[in-house]
Design a protein around this motif. Sequence first.
Motif, short mmCIF file in Angstrom:
data_model
loop_
_atom_site.label_atom_id
_atom_site.label_comp_id
_atom_site.label_asym_id
_atom_site.label_seq_id
_atom_site.Cartn_x
_atom_site.Cartn_y
_atom_site.Cartn_z
N ASN A 1 84.63 -45.52 -52.54
CA ASN A 1 85.33 -45.93 -53.72
C ASN A 1 85.01 -47.27 -54.23
OD1 ASN A 1 87.18 -43.80 -53.62
ND2 ASN A 1 88.82 -44.69 -52.45
N ARG A 2 84.38 -48.00 -53.46
CA ARG A 2 83.75 -49.32 -53.77
C ARG A 2 82.56 -49.13 -54.91
NH1 ARG A 2 79.62 -52.34 -53.03
NH2 ARG A 2 78.52 -50.82 -51.29
N THR B 1 83.88 -47.71 -58.14
CA THR B 1 84.45 -48.59 -59.25
C THR B 1 83.18 -49.57 -59.75
OG1 THR B 1 86.29 -49.32 -57.45
CG2 THR B 1 85.74 -50.87 -58.93
N GLU B 2 82.16 -49.86 -59.28
CA GLU B 2 81.07 -50.58 -59.81
C GLU B 2 80.39 -49.55 -60.67
OE1 GLU B 2 78.35 -51.49 -56.60
OE2 GLU B 2 79.63 -53.16 -55.69
N LEU C 1 83.16 -49.17 -63.87
CA LEU C 1 83.40 -50.24 -64.58
C LEU C 1 82.00 -50.87 -65.17
CD1 LEU C 1 85.65 -52.76 -62.34
CD2 LEU C 1 86.17 -51.16 -64.24
N VAL D 1 90.28 -45.88 -66.65
CA VAL D 1 90.61 -47.13 -66.32
C VAL D 1 91.70 -47.52 -66.83
CG1 VAL D 1 89.88 -49.50 -65.78
CG2 VAL D 1 88.24 -47.39 -65.80
N TYR E 1 91.61 -40.64 -57.05
CA TYR E 1 92.01 -41.88 -57.16
C TYR E 1 90.88 -42.86 -56.55
CZ TYR E 1 96.39 -40.25 -59.41
OH TYR E 1 97.26 -39.82 -60.11
N VAL E 2 90.45 -43.80 -57.44
CA VAL E 2 89.48 -44.52 -56.86
C VAL E 2 89.98 -45.98 -56.48
CG1 VAL E 2 87.32 -45.83 -57.44
CG2 VAL E 2 87.59 -43.56 -58.37
N GLU E 3 90.92 -46.53 -57.11
CA GLU E 3 91.79 -47.81 -57.26
C GLU E 3 93.14 -47.34 -57.85
OE1 GLU E 3 91.12 -50.32 -55.55
OE2 GLU E 3 89.08 -50.19 -55.51
N PRO F 1 94.19 -44.53 -53.05
CA PRO F 1 92.70 -44.55 -53.14
C PRO F 1 92.27 -43.43 -51.85
CG PRO F 1 93.36 -46.88 -53.28
CD PRO F 1 94.60 -45.97 -52.88
N ARG G 1 93.95 -49.55 -62.29
CA ARG G 1 94.03 -48.15 -61.93
C ARG G 1 92.85 -47.13 -62.29
NH1 ARG G 1 96.13 -43.27 -63.33
NH2 ARG G 1 97.66 -42.29 -62.28
N ILE G 2 92.09 -46.84 -61.48
CA ILE G 2 90.89 -46.20 -61.68
C ILE G 2 90.80 -44.67 -61.30
CG2 ILE G 2 88.03 -46.21 -61.68
CD1 ILE G 2 88.24 -49.19 -61.38
#
Length: 215
Positions: free
Chosen positions: A28-29, A32-33, A36, A102, A124-126, A177, A200-201
């Motif tokens: 997930n980290r 997210t990168e 985004l 996002v 769900y990532v975040e 997540p 919320r990603i």
Amino acid sequence: MPRLDIAVRGLFATPVAAVVVPDSAERNRELTEIILRRRAATPSIQASNAGGWHSDRDIANWGGTRVNEVLDLGRQVANQLTADRGGRRISPKWSLQAWANVNGPGDGNISHYHPGSFWSGTYYVEDGGCGADPNLGGEFEMLDPRGPGPGMYAPALQFAAEGVAAAGAGETIRPKPGLLFVFPSWLLHQVRPYRGNGLRISIAFNLGLPRPGVE
């Protein structure tokens, strides 16, 4: 009067499957990168999103290994839930559409479904904190495909049988997540507005059958 031995069948049930993917923190980290970075470089398309950012539907091509790990898991879940009309398990050669969402403060998704697909899903990532705090909204809500009838006719009553208590209302899934869930593409659904201050990603996907003559 003796208690009757009543046989109750849950007819016309709607399958919704959920799995918490283990060891998802590092994935997930990285996701997210990736997401985004893409958001910073490309504008949102307009689909069901009410605010927020909706990527193009080619995340399988630009998202890299981590995204395709999620999509492979989605296919695996779908295959376990799919049979032919004779009840035999099959693994279709699914067509795929997938994208990232996002949502920031105030963002949501209006009610919709996914024509041309059989299964749809979300990973769900975040969760932006809304998984732990119901006051932040952001729930994924599925609307009863039978419509509001039971609630309209007798709002004080519900069915006393497993899995049908919400007749005429909706069911929600709270983001977390690493949570992956799959549902029929015809099921009307929406995302309630997110009221937190984070992001919320999610990654969403559709699985369908290829059209004749189309690879």
